[in-house]
Design an enzyme around this catalytic site. Sequence first.
Site, PDB file in Angstrom:
ATOM      1  N   HIS A 155     -64.025 -37.908  90.119  1.00  9.22           N
ATOM      2  CA  HIS A 155     -64.580 -38.598  88.827  1.00  9.22           C
ATOM      3  C   HIS A 155     -63.408 -38.243  87.805  1.00  9.22           C
ATOM      4  CE1 HIS A 155     -66.897 -41.433  87.022  1.00  9.22           C
ATOM      5  NE2 HIS A 155     -67.711 -41.004  87.713  1.00  9.22           N
ATOM      6  N   ASP A 188     -62.832 -43.575  88.282  1.00  7.09           N
ATOM      7  CA  ASP A 188     -64.363 -44.226  87.615  1.00  7.09           C
ATOM      8  C   ASP A 188     -64.784 -44.998  88.566  1.00  7.09           C
ATOM      9  OD1 ASP A 188     -64.167 -42.689  85.663  1.00  7.09           O
ATOM     10  OD2 ASP A 188     -62.558 -43.837  84.923  1.00  7.09           O
TER      11      ASP A 188
END
Length: 461
Positions: A432, A436
């Site tokens: 992350h 995304d």
Amino acid sequence: MPSNKTLQDVVMPQLAESLVSATIGKWLKKPGDAVEQYEPICEVITDKVNAEIPSTLDGVMGELLAEEGQEIEVGAVICRIETASGNASSASGADSGQSAASGQTAESGGRSASVSAASIATTASGDQAQRSRYSPAVQTLAQQHGLDLRAIIGSGLGGRITRKDVLNYLENNKGSAAPQTRPAVPAPANAPFQAVSNELNAISEPVRNSGLHLSETPKIPTIEVEGGDRSEYFIDVTPIRNTIATRMRQSVSEIPHGWMMIEVDVTNLVQLRNKLKDEFRQREGVNLTYLAFLLKAVVGAIKDYPIMNSVWAVDKIIVKRDINISLAVGTEDSVMTPVIKKADQKNIAGLAREIEDLATKVRAGKLKLDDMQGGTFTVNNTGSFGSILTQPIINYPQAAILTFESIVKRPVVINDMIAVRSMANLCLSLDHRILDGVICGRFMQRVKDNMESYSLDTQVY
């Protein structure tokens, strides 16, 4: 020392281009032991895979210049071997580097060497601790001649069976060493794993609805019991298991994992593979697996979303130009991630050949360090175990890992009508820091579109 004897240096070989050092895991020979050419003399540990360093000459083991657990630079002398002057040859390690990275799991702990016929049938402990640890050369000979290695007395360190022991056994049992098959396990044969419904080829045994992509019956791990009591027993943590633990801990602690899943209709793919697999097997000599089609779909999606092919570098994100797919391949006691280099330049048939080649290397213990390096994106075929949902750990330092789950038949609504379709889940774990939900959602949708676009007219060449 007699004048007709000479000492030859053995150095740490260059196992791979990027390797600068390796750690001595265990010495398999001690001073005074006879050594044959190509016979393993020690086990080394790298950050990717364990390897056995074979001797480049015949002789007697001399001085050990490196201790177990010591990190040695490439080119440094690790031991000396005493040879007859006429047989002296360079022990530079060039030959060692060619065959050392065998992918064999190295067990930890040292024990003395003492072999007796009466102790062969006992549990591998004490002076028989290495009884069941076989080198690639020994395993290959045993497979070629159908031998049960439990029937052979080992003369190596800790009762280890050497290549010479196998050759002597063959010489002494000419005509009686008929090829043997592995003991049957209480599980269905290969056929049940190759079909799910009448849509696939008919088989004589009960149909299962899982493990569609398995090509062989799963093996049961061999566990070495070191000690303990009635309430517990101990299992040595092997160097390769320790490496796996370290890298998994590093991945989880450094990478903030995100996760998502998408459902794919692979009915057309199932029909396409059924149409092509027999002819492909006859033509190529390898299996045309679902994984080859998945890799093609994944590679196509990475081309559209190259950020998936990247690594985190603190102040920048490094996007790799080459698409090198790491395959998670499980063995009885570990997981290897051999790499298909430049997968974007291969067609489906080429990917199928690469998959078969790497899987064969893993099973035969012939995986080299170079086979494990350079991966940029990992694909895992967890569906081969019947799994339908997985949350994988990212193969550090890559940005993502995709798992292909089991193909199962489910009722699906199509144009307000219910149809029975072959469905599979694709699960993605993502870094992350780099990726995304939006970009990964689009990537997964592109993989889905590529998988569902296969038809009976799709070409694999």
